[in-house]
Write a protein that holds these residues in place. Sequence first.
Motif, short mmCIF file in Angstrom:
data_model
loop_
_atom_site.label_atom_id
_atom_site.label_comp_id
_atom_site.label_asym_id
_atom_site.label_seq_id
_atom_site.Cartn_x
_atom_site.Cartn_y
_atom_site.Cartn_z
N UNK A 80 63.73 -13.85 15.46
CA UNK A 80 63.56 -14.02 16.91
C UNK A 80 62.08 -14.01 17.23
N UNK A 81 61.78 -14.56 18.41
CA UNK A 81 60.39 -14.64 18.85
C UNK A 81 60.31 -14.34 20.34
N UNK A 82 59.28 -13.63 20.73
CA UNK A 82 59.02 -13.30 22.13
C UNK A 82 57.52 -13.35 22.33
N UNK A 83 57.08 -14.02 23.40
CA UNK A 83 55.65 -14.12 23.70
C UNK A 83 55.40 -13.55 25.09
N UNK A 84 54.47 -12.60 25.16
CA UNK A 84 54.19 -11.91 26.43
C UNK A 84 52.68 -11.89 26.66
N UNK A 85 52.28 -12.36 27.84
CA UNK A 85 50.88 -12.28 28.24
C UNK A 85 50.80 -11.32 29.42
N UNK A 90 41.28 -5.46 34.65
CA UNK A 90 40.36 -6.40 35.29
C UNK A 90 40.98 -7.78 35.49
N UNK A 91 42.17 -8.00 34.96
CA UNK A 91 42.85 -9.28 35.12
C UNK A 91 42.73 -10.24 33.96
N UNK A 92 42.09 -9.83 32.87
CA UNK A 92 41.95 -10.71 31.71
C UNK A 92 43.26 -10.74 30.92
N UNK A 93 43.69 -11.93 30.46
CA UNK A 93 44.97 -12.03 29.75
C UNK A 93 44.89 -11.56 28.29
N UNK A 94 45.88 -10.80 27.89
CA UNK A 94 46.07 -10.42 26.49
C UNK A 94 47.48 -10.86 26.12
N UNK A 113 41.07 -12.22 22.83
CA UNK A 113 39.79 -12.93 22.87
C UNK A 113 39.29 -13.18 24.29
N UNK A 114 40.18 -13.18 25.28
CA UNK A 114 39.75 -13.42 26.66
C UNK A 114 39.49 -12.12 27.44
#
Length: 150
Positions: A80-85, A90-94, A113-114
């Motif tokens: 299975x795969x799950x992607x979460x941002x 401060x609002x930067x995406x991980x 990286x962001x």
Amino acid sequence: MGEAVVVQRLSYLALVMVVLSACGGPDTSDAPDVATAAAVEGSSTAIEDCGTFELSQKNVDLPEDAATCFIDAAQAGRPARLKVTRPTTEGDPITSVYEAGVDGGVEVVRDSRQDRFGEQNVSRRTCTGPVSRRGLIDFAQCSEPTPVES
């Protein structure tokens, strides 16, 4: 075998190759990347897609059905795969990508990286015992993160 038979077979083979090259396969440009990952690994087992989520400062919890999808699959030994941002304070995406294997283990790849104030790297760790805790996927045990070359 006579020369005429060889020429005939080569002609037939050339014709078949021309016809096959003219036939395009299905357009997979819009296909989920999990299908691509399964094809690359040569796996005949389908990877269950539990979703891709971009959470916000106001909506920080992963939907319960997505967590349940992933945890149930991992515990049953289904890939299975799950992607979460998620945003930082401060609002930067991980972005974290969770991939469960047939052994019930989970690989977590975290891309920060962001994140202007964080480590700004991509790391990987392997984990076991996934559980849903306070809107997050948590684990009973994980390895130390190791850098991923980008």
